[in-house]
Design an enzyme around this catalytic site. Structure first.
Site, PDB file in Angstrom:
ATOM      1  N   MET A 110       0.851  -1.195   0.000  1.00 42.56           N
ATOM      2  CA  MET A 110       0.000   0.000   0.000  1.00 42.56           C
ATOM      3  C   MET A 110       0.887   1.246   0.000  1.00 42.56           C
ATOM      4  O   MET A 110       0.455   2.324   0.407  1.00 42.56           O
ATOM      5  CB  MET A 110      -0.926  -0.009   1.211  1.00 42.56           C
ATOM      6  CG  MET A 110      -1.878  -1.219   1.182  1.00 42.56           C
ATOM      7  SD  MET A 110      -3.419  -0.956   2.053  1.00 42.56           S
ATOM      8  CE  MET A 110      -2.844  -0.645   3.700  1.00 42.56           C
ATOM      9  N   GLY A 111       2.137   1.093  -0.430  1.00 38.90           N
ATOM     10  CA  GLY A 111       3.048   2.237  -0.466  1.00 38.90           C
ATOM     11  C   GLY A 111       3.591   2.563   0.913  1.00 38.90           C
ATOM     12  O   GLY A 111       3.595   1.714   1.811  1.00 38.90           O
ATOM     13  N   ALA A 112       4.064   3.819   1.091  1.00 41.47           N
ATOM     14  CA  ALA A 112       4.745   4.225   2.338  1.00 41.47           C
ATOM     15  C   ALA A 112       5.818   3.190   2.659  1.00 41.47           C
ATOM     16  O   ALA A 112       5.885   2.648   3.764  1.00 41.47           O
ATOM     17  CB  ALA A 112       3.751   4.386   3.490  1.00 41.47           C
TER      18      ALA A 112
ATOM     19  N   HIS B  16       9.087   0.926   3.399  1.00 43.33           N
ATOM     20  CA  HIS B  16      10.193   0.958   4.360  1.00 43.33           C
ATOM     21  C   HIS B  16      11.078  -0.249   4.083  1.00 43.33           C
ATOM     22  O   HIS B  16      10.823  -1.016   3.128  1.00 43.33           O
ATOM     23  CB  HIS B  16       9.659   0.981   5.790  1.00 43.33           C
ATOM     24  CG  HIS B  16       8.625  -0.079   6.060  1.00 43.33           C
ATOM     25  ND1 HIS B  16       8.916  -1.417   6.066  1.00 43.33           N
ATOM     26  CD2 HIS B  16       7.288   0.012   6.300  1.00 43.33           C
ATOM     27  CE1 HIS B  16       7.842  -2.112   6.324  1.00 43.33           C
ATOM     28  NE2 HIS B  16       6.815  -1.269   6.454  1.00 43.33           N
ATOM     29  N   ASP B  17      12.092  -0.447   4.943  1.00 41.00           N
ATOM     30  CA  ASP B  17      13.058  -1.529   4.697  1.00 41.00           C
ATOM     31  C   ASP B  17      12.410  -2.916   4.676  1.00 41.00           C
ATOM     32  O   ASP B  17      12.944  -3.842   4.062  1.00 41.00           O
ATOM     33  CB  ASP B  17      14.167  -1.507   5.755  1.00 41.00           C
ATOM     34  CG  ASP B  17      15.124  -0.347   5.503  1.00 41.00           C
ATOM     35  OD1 ASP B  17      14.985   0.321   4.463  1.00 41.00           O
ATOM     36  OD2 ASP B  17      16.011  -0.127   6.358  1.00 41.00           O
TER      37      ASP B  17
ATOM     38  N   HIS C 131       9.574  -3.629   3.237  1.00 39.28           N
ATOM     39  CA  HIS C 131       9.141  -3.819   1.840  1.00 39.28           C
ATOM     40  C   HIS C 131      10.339  -4.092   0.936  1.00 39.28           C
ATOM     41  O   HIS C 131      10.277  -4.922   0.029  1.00 39.28           O
ATOM     42  CB  HIS C 131       8.417  -2.566   1.331  1.00 39.28           C
ATOM     43  CG  HIS C 131       7.125  -2.260   2.021  1.00 39.28           C
ATOM     44  ND1 HIS C 131       6.968  -1.183   2.860  1.00 39.28           N
ATOM     45  CD2 HIS C 131       5.929  -2.892   2.003  1.00 39.28           C
ATOM     46  CE1 HIS C 131       5.733  -1.161   3.310  1.00 39.28           C
ATOM     47  NE2 HIS C 131       5.077  -2.185   2.811  1.00 39.28           N
TER      48      HIS C 131
ATOM     49  N   GLN D 262     -10.363  -2.504   2.401  1.00 39.70           N
ATOM     50  CA  GLN D 262      -9.893  -3.125   3.644  1.00 39.70           C
ATOM     51  C   GLN D 262      -9.871  -2.154   4.818  1.00 39.70           C
ATOM     52  O   GLN D 262      -9.374  -2.500   5.882  1.00 39.70           O
ATOM     53  CB  GLN D 262      -8.530  -3.786   3.444  1.00 39.70           C
ATOM     54  CG  GLN D 262      -7.371  -2.844   3.168  1.00 39.70           C
ATOM     55  CD  GLN D 262      -6.124  -3.611   2.745  1.00 39.70           C
ATOM     56  OE1 GLN D 262      -6.037  -4.097   1.624  1.00 39.70           O
ATOM     57  NE2 GLN D 262      -5.148  -3.726   3.636  1.00 39.70           N
TER      58      GLN D 262
ATOM     59  N   GLY E 158       4.742 -10.379   3.902  1.00 39.72           N
ATOM     60  CA  GLY E 158       5.510 -10.294   5.142  1.00 39.72           C
ATOM     61  C   GLY E 158       4.877 -11.135   6.247  1.00 39.72           C
ATOM     62  O   GLY E 158       3.653 -11.157   6.408  1.00 39.72           O
TER      63      GLY E 158
ATOM     64  N   SER F  25       6.810  -1.024  10.166  1.00 36.58           N
ATOM     65  CA  SER F  25       5.421  -0.885   9.722  1.00 36.58           C
ATOM     66  C   SER F  25       5.245   0.525   9.178  1.00 36.58           C
ATOM     67  O   SER F  25       5.847   1.475   9.705  1.00 36.58           O
ATOM     68  CB  SER F  25       4.478  -1.088  10.911  1.00 36.58           C
ATOM     69  OG  SER F  25       3.206  -0.563  10.620  1.00 36.58           O
TER      70      SER F  25
HETATM   71  O1  PAF Z   1      -0.188  -5.820   3.524  1.00 33.79           O
HETATM   72  C1  PAF Z   1      -0.603  -4.882   2.801  1.00 33.79           C
HETATM   73  O2  PAF Z   1       0.076  -3.889   2.554  1.00 33.79           O
HETATM   74  C2  PAF Z   1      -1.997  -4.993   2.202  1.00 33.79           C
HETATM   75  O3  PAF Z   1      -2.888  -5.581   3.070  1.00 33.79           O
HETATM   76  C3  PAF Z   1      -2.010  -5.696   0.822  1.00 33.79           C
HETATM   77  C4  PAF Z   1      -1.575  -7.146   0.922  1.00 33.79           C
HETATM   78  C5  PAF Z   1      -1.092  -4.940  -0.135  1.00 33.79           C
HETATM   79  C6  PAF Z   1      -3.434  -5.676   0.248  1.00 33.79           C
HETATM   80  O4  PAF Z   1      -3.902  -4.374   0.096  1.00 33.79           O
END
Ligand code: PAF
Length: 262
Positions: free
Chosen positions: A27-29, A31-32, A34, A58, A143, A181
């Site tokens: 969902m962007g933002a 960090h390490d 990701h 969600q 993750g 996070s």
């Molecule tokens: O973990 C997330 O960032 C989100 O829940 C995901 C898996 C990208 C779905 O929107």
């Protein structure tokens, strides 16, 4: 790195990718944590697609959809040289019509995070399945930090015969133990120190001892339980310790695998 935002652009970019393809959904933002997912993706496949999409489905009515951090320029700079294709659709691209039909997470969607956030996992699974259809990966990496999400995705892929291999990547932590996070950026310095209680409680490897750490703290412990990592049923033989607590207005999650990785 090819940055695309429509379905048509994605289809063209996807066709040009050589070999096995891995997807990392975000969902962007970024960090390490990701970055580690994307690096691991590279070891699993020849080509890597990253999706950046803040999924409205969600988020509950009183949650942080409108204020969720959106840092696209920084995200793209971080991914440069790591990803081959980045898909950054708008909500209208992902949901051209109302999402009337959704994936249900079943019992996994009603406990722990699902109990606090009704409908959350149905929204996650619906977008994950859509993004799997749109990116047609061989492998998808998620993750371990969002362990209940991971369990629900694994179960969806198995129950619905989705031809994608799901790979879990261990939680990346700050040097002092705080699990990375996107929501950590909401914490003040004082709250960030309080947030260390989550990883400390897990390190006791004991439900009662971990809970006791919250007795005289400003953090609001929601749960600390030993569960089965596939079903999220509470059991003394469970292979996963899970925790959630509110620090200020920020809800934080963490977990500790108790068997294979301990
Ligand atoms: O973990 C997330 O960032 C989100 O829940 C995901 C898996 C990208 C779905 O929107």
């Amino acid at each position: 790195m090819n940055v695309v935002s429509t379905r048509e652009e994605l289809a063209v970019a996807r066709k040009e990718l050589p070999g096995r393809v891995a997807v990392v959904m975000t969902m962007g933002a970024l960090h390490d944590g990701h970055v580690e997912l994307v690096r691991q993706a590279r070891t699993q496949a020849d080509s890597v697609v990253v999706t950046i999409f803040v999924n409205p489905l969600q988020f509950g009515a009183n949650e942080d959809l409108s204020t969720y951090p959106r840092t696209l320029d920084q995200d793209l700079a971080l991914l440069d040289g790591l990803a081959d294709v980045v898909f950054t659709p708008t909500p209208e691209v992902v949901y051209p019509t109302e999402a009337l039909v959704r994936v249900s997470a079943g019992a996994l969607g009603t406990v722990f995070e699902g109990a606090s956030r009704p409908g959350h996992f149905d929204g996650v699974l619906t977008v994950v399945l859509k993004l799997m259809h749109l990116t047609t990966p061989d492998v998808a990496l998620f993750g371990q930090k969002d362990a209940q999400q991971l369990a629900a995705i694994r179960r969806m892929v198995s129950d619905l015969d989705v031809p994608v291999k799901v790979v879990a990547v261990p939680t990346v932590r700050e040097p002092d133990g705080l699990a990375m996070s996107s929501r950590n950026r909401y914490l003040t310095d004082e709250q960030r120190s309080t947030a260390l209680l989550l990883s400390k409680a897990l390190r006791t490897r004991d439900v009662a001892a971990g809970r006791a750490l919250f007795d005289s703290s400003s953090a609001d412990l929601d749960y600390l339980e030993r569960v089965d990592s596939s079903t999220f049923e509470v059991t003394p033989e469970g292979d996963l310790l899970i925790i959630a607590a509110k620090v200020g207005t920020t809800r934080l999650l963490d977990n500790l695998p108790l068997k294979d990785n301990s």
